[in-house]
Design a protein around this motif. Structure first.
Motif, PDB file in Angstrom:
ATOM      1  N   THR A 139       0.849  -1.188   0.000  1.00 51.08           N
ATOM      2  CA  THR A 139       0.000   0.000   0.000  1.00 51.08           C
ATOM      3  C   THR A 139       0.884   1.237   0.000  1.00 51.08           C
ATOM      4  O   THR A 139       1.965   1.250   0.599  1.00 51.08           O
ATOM      5  CB  THR A 139      -0.950   0.040   1.217  1.00 51.08           C
ATOM      6  OG1 THR A 139      -0.194  -0.051   2.433  1.00 51.08           O
ATOM      7  CG2 THR A 139      -1.965  -1.095   1.159  1.00 51.08           C
ATOM      8  N   ARG A 210      -4.557   5.534   1.233  1.00 51.54           N
ATOM      9  CA  ARG A 210      -3.539   4.685   0.626  1.00 51.54           C
ATOM     10  C   ARG A 210      -4.169   3.983  -0.569  1.00 51.54           C
ATOM     11  O   ARG A 210      -5.372   3.765  -0.595  1.00 51.54           O
ATOM     12  CB  ARG A 210      -3.033   3.593   1.582  1.00 51.54           C
ATOM     13  CG  ARG A 210      -2.361   4.084   2.840  1.00 51.54           C
ATOM     14  CD  ARG A 210      -1.989   2.898   3.745  1.00 51.54           C
ATOM     15  NE  ARG A 210      -1.531   3.346   5.042  1.00 51.54           N
ATOM     16  CZ  ARG A 210      -2.333   3.669   6.055  1.00 51.54           C
ATOM     17  NH1 ARG A 210      -3.656   3.565   5.897  1.00 51.54           N
ATOM     18  NH2 ARG A 210      -1.837   4.077   7.198  1.00 51.54           N
ATOM     19  N   GLN A 212      -3.749   0.435  -3.029  1.00 52.33           N
ATOM     20  CA  GLN A 212      -3.171  -0.912  -3.016  1.00 52.33           C
ATOM     21  C   GLN A 212      -2.429  -1.172  -4.323  1.00 52.33           C
ATOM     22  O   GLN A 212      -2.897  -0.816  -5.404  1.00 52.33           O
ATOM     23  CB  GLN A 212      -4.290  -1.935  -2.827  1.00 52.33           C
ATOM     24  CG  GLN A 212      -3.840  -3.337  -2.475  1.00 52.33           C
ATOM     25  CD  GLN A 212      -5.030  -4.244  -2.166  1.00 52.33           C
ATOM     26  OE1 GLN A 212      -5.438  -5.048  -2.993  1.00 52.33           O
ATOM     27  NE2 GLN A 212      -5.598  -4.098  -0.963  1.00 52.33           N
TER      28      GLN A 212
END
Length: 289
Positions: A139, A210, A212
């Protein structure tokens, strides 16, 4: 940096020279049976590296590159908006980076960017200095972005993550960046990186904490997995495939954690951006007890 044997390199250069003589739109294709031969994948990867390096040297776009001059039109056609949550998937053997964007709570593939260069072989990264590009789930938040990178903008994958540390793996500064040069990183062309950067920063500024990044050795089809059933990496790749399959079945970012030296995956939730950090849940529970 991995190199072709001299004879193979010379042949690749001749083929690529012919490619440029035919024009930038031409694409050299190798026989479909090549990957089925012993070491076929490795030969194909070496060929792709030589071809893409030559394209970069001549300032030509990578094969299959989207029309980077028409980002607004492409977004509109896909019914997607700049600033929506994103998710990135990388397939090493295919030299592809996919950028997915969220619409109506589900991720949709927006673009596939041909990677200019990555180093090493398929398989995980083990230690600092092995010039190996990693595989796994990561992430990325805003602190990992570097707008002034020497490689024309970059973001840090966050290797080693909790899984990597559980296996004693070492290394640092593993990036996705421009510049088409790699020692363990995933290098794009500058033009591609400009577009990726624009969508990444818009998503993070739009509220995604964040995003991925899923990194695979190859597209995780059943046939491909069967070919590598006897590989020392088969167990690791089967573990990655569980996360891959969850995402492909739903378009939802899987919930990812680490326990007992393995990735653990749970089905994602509609509307979730895949923003949770990837932690070693077992270690955390042991510390509390």
């Amino acid at each position: 940096m991995s190199r072709l044997p001299k004879r193979s390199a010379f042949r690749a250069l001749l083929i690529t020279a012919a490619l440029f003589a035919l024009g930038a739109a031409a694409v050299v294709t190798l026989p479909r049976w090549l990957p089925l031969l012993p070491d076929g994948d490795r030969a194909l990867i070496k060929f792709e590296r030589s071809q893409r390096q030559m394209r970069w040297s001549f300032g030509l776009p990578m094969p299959g590159e989207p029309d980077l001059s028409r980002l607004p039109e492409r977004l509109e056609k896909a019914h997607l908006k700049e600033g929506s949550p994103i998710l990135v998937r990388i397939f090493k053997s295919e030299f592809e980076l996919e950028l997915w964007m969220q619409r109506d709570g589900v991720f949709h593939r927006f673009a596939t960017y041909p990677i200019c260069r990555w180093s090493g072989r398929i398989g995980p990264k083990f230690r600092e200095g092995d010039v190996q590009a990693p595989e796994g789930f990561y992430t990325v938040n805003s602190s990992a972005l570097n707008p002034n990178s020497r490689w024309y903008r970059s973001f840090n994958l966050g290797y080693p993550n909790a899984f990597d540390r559980a296996h004693g793996r070492t290394g640092s500064l593993i990036m996705v960046h421009g510049g088409c040069a790699s020692i363990g990183c995933f290098a794009m062309t500058n033009a591609q990186m400009q577009e990726i950067w624009q969508l990444v920063t818009a998503a993070l500024q739009g509220g995604q904490k964040r995003f991925q990044v899923q990194v695979y050795p190859f597209r995780m089809s059943s046939d491909r997995m069967a070919r590598y059933a006897s590989s020392p990496n088969a167990g690791f790749w089967n573990n990655l495939k569980a996360g891959n399959d969850l995402f492909e079945a739903s378009g939802l970012a899987p919930k990812v954690s680490v326990c007992g030296g393995e990735y653990r995956f749970e089905a994602g939730e509609r509307g979730a951006a895949g923003a949770d950090p990837i932690d070693d849940k077992c270690a955390g529970e042991a510390a509390k007890s």
